[in-house]
Design a protein around this motif. Structure first.
Motif, PDB file in Angstrom:
ATOM      1  N   HIS A  35      40.157  38.943  36.857  1.00 24.82           N
ATOM      2  CA  HIS A  35      39.075  39.631  36.146  1.00 24.82           C
ATOM      3  C   HIS A  35      38.345  38.699  35.185  1.00 24.82           C
ATOM      4  O   HIS A  35      37.152  38.878  34.923  1.00 24.82           O
ATOM      5  CB  HIS A  35      39.623  40.851  35.408  1.00 24.82           C
ATOM      6  N   SER A 104      35.117  43.900  44.681  1.00 25.04           N
ATOM      7  CA  SER A 104      36.262  44.758  44.383  1.00 25.04           C
ATOM      8  C   SER A 104      37.461  43.923  43.961  1.00 25.04           C
ATOM      9  O   SER A 104      38.187  44.286  43.028  1.00 25.04           O
ATOM     10  CB  SER A 104      36.626  45.615  45.594  1.00 25.04           C
ATOM     11  N   ARG A 108      37.760  45.304  40.199  1.00 27.64           N
ATOM     12  CA  ARG A 108      38.436  46.597  40.116  1.00 27.64           C
ATOM     13  C   ARG A 108      39.831  46.474  39.519  1.00 27.64           C
ATOM     14  O   ARG A 108      40.472  45.427  39.595  1.00 27.64           O
ATOM     15  CB  ARG A 108      38.561  47.216  41.513  1.00 27.64           C
ATOM     16  N   TYR A 110      43.767  47.120  39.540  1.00 31.24           N
ATOM     17  CA  TYR A 110      44.762  47.108  40.622  1.00 31.24           C
ATOM     18  C   TYR A 110      45.680  48.312  40.454  1.00 31.24           C
ATOM     19  O   TYR A 110      46.837  48.202  40.117  1.00 31.24           O
ATOM     20  CB  TYR A 110      45.498  45.760  40.663  1.00 31.24           C
ATOM     21  N   LYS A 113      44.322  53.485  43.722  1.00 35.40           N
ATOM     22  CA  LYS A 113      43.085  53.525  44.523  1.00 35.40           C
ATOM     23  C   LYS A 113      42.808  52.169  45.155  1.00 35.40           C
ATOM     24  O   LYS A 113      42.400  52.082  46.307  1.00 35.40           O
ATOM     25  CB  LYS A 113      41.889  53.947  43.660  1.00 35.40           C
ATOM     26  N   MET A 114      43.029  51.111  44.394  1.00 39.54           N
ATOM     27  CA  MET A 114      42.800  49.767  44.919  1.00 39.54           C
ATOM     28  C   MET A 114      43.803  49.439  46.013  1.00 39.54           C
ATOM     29  O   MET A 114      43.442  48.823  47.026  1.00 39.54           O
ATOM     30  CB  MET A 114      42.876  48.734  43.787  1.00 39.54           C
ATOM     31  N   TYR A 117      42.635  51.066  49.062  1.00 37.87           N
ATOM     32  CA  TYR A 117      41.467  50.344  49.555  1.00 37.87           C
ATOM     33  C   TYR A 117      41.893  49.090  50.323  1.00 37.87           C
ATOM     34  O   TYR A 117      41.399  48.833  51.428  1.00 37.87           O
ATOM     35  CB  TYR A 117      40.555  49.973  48.375  1.00 37.87           C
TER      36      TYR A 117
END
Length: 193
Positions: A35, A104, A108, A110, A113-114, A117
């Motif tokens: 990030h 992503s 995003r 972790y 949802k990730m 994905y």
């Protein structure tokens, strides 16, 4: 010694992710490193995507997967691999997907949802999701992941980050891409839900 319910790793995607992350040491420092470079990486994601598609379109075995209609694409189809180019509407459509994927990865959280994905990314390259006609062989998916790893490593090395930050970021992406590769490979085994 940690006790692992191996059957759960095959049935529960979150448990699988947590095992992989724990085993490889992919944790909060790694996600912070990933990030932490979003401001530098985001503007050059289009260049990384172009590099990826230049390679994908330079081999008939990988280019052929862009001739059938891609899931969600409604424009004109290429007639054959000979009519494919980086500027074709369907390739532009796929480039947008890869750009969103890379964004992503860097942007995003972790969370569950990730994890889902990342698992869907693996599944969509098989007939189990998206277009049933698209069945990318595992060797090609492994080649793609290796290429993405190399492009990311080279790009991060060229960002001018302090040496320790650069190494942490490269290591973090390396772990993440190995997790992604496992979540791709699992859809080539039988049976997977």
């Amino acid at each position: 010694m940690k006790q692992i319910n191996e059957a759960t790793l095959e049935e529960d995607i979150q448990a699988r992710y947590e095992f992989l992350a724990d085993f490889m040491g992919f944790g909060t420092e790694d996600t912070a490193a990933i990030h932490g470079c979003v401001a530098q990486l985001a503007p050059i994601i289009p260049r990384m995507v172009d590099q990826t598609y230049k390679k994908l379109l330079s081999y008939d075995a990988t280019a052929r997967h862009f001739v059938p209609r891609q899931h969600g694409f409604e424009g004109p189809l290429p007639e054959s691999t000979d009519s494919l180019s980086a500027d074709h509407a369907q390739i532009q459509f796929r480039k947008e997907h890869l750009s969103r994927y890379l964004m992503s990865l860097v942007g995003r959280a972790y969370d569950a949802k990730m994890v889902n994905y990342l698992d869907i990314v693996g599944k969509m390259h098989t007939p189990k999701a998206g277009n049933k006609e698209i069945d990318v062989p595992l060797v090609q998916m492994n080649a793609l992941m290796g290429l993405l790893s190399d492009i990311l490593t080279d790009t991060i090395a060229g960002l001018g980050l302090p040496q320790d930050q650069m190494l942490k970021t490269i290591r973090a992406f390396n772990k993440l891409l190995w997790i992604q590769n496992d979540l791709i490979n699992r859809h080539y085994q039988s049976p997977v839900g």
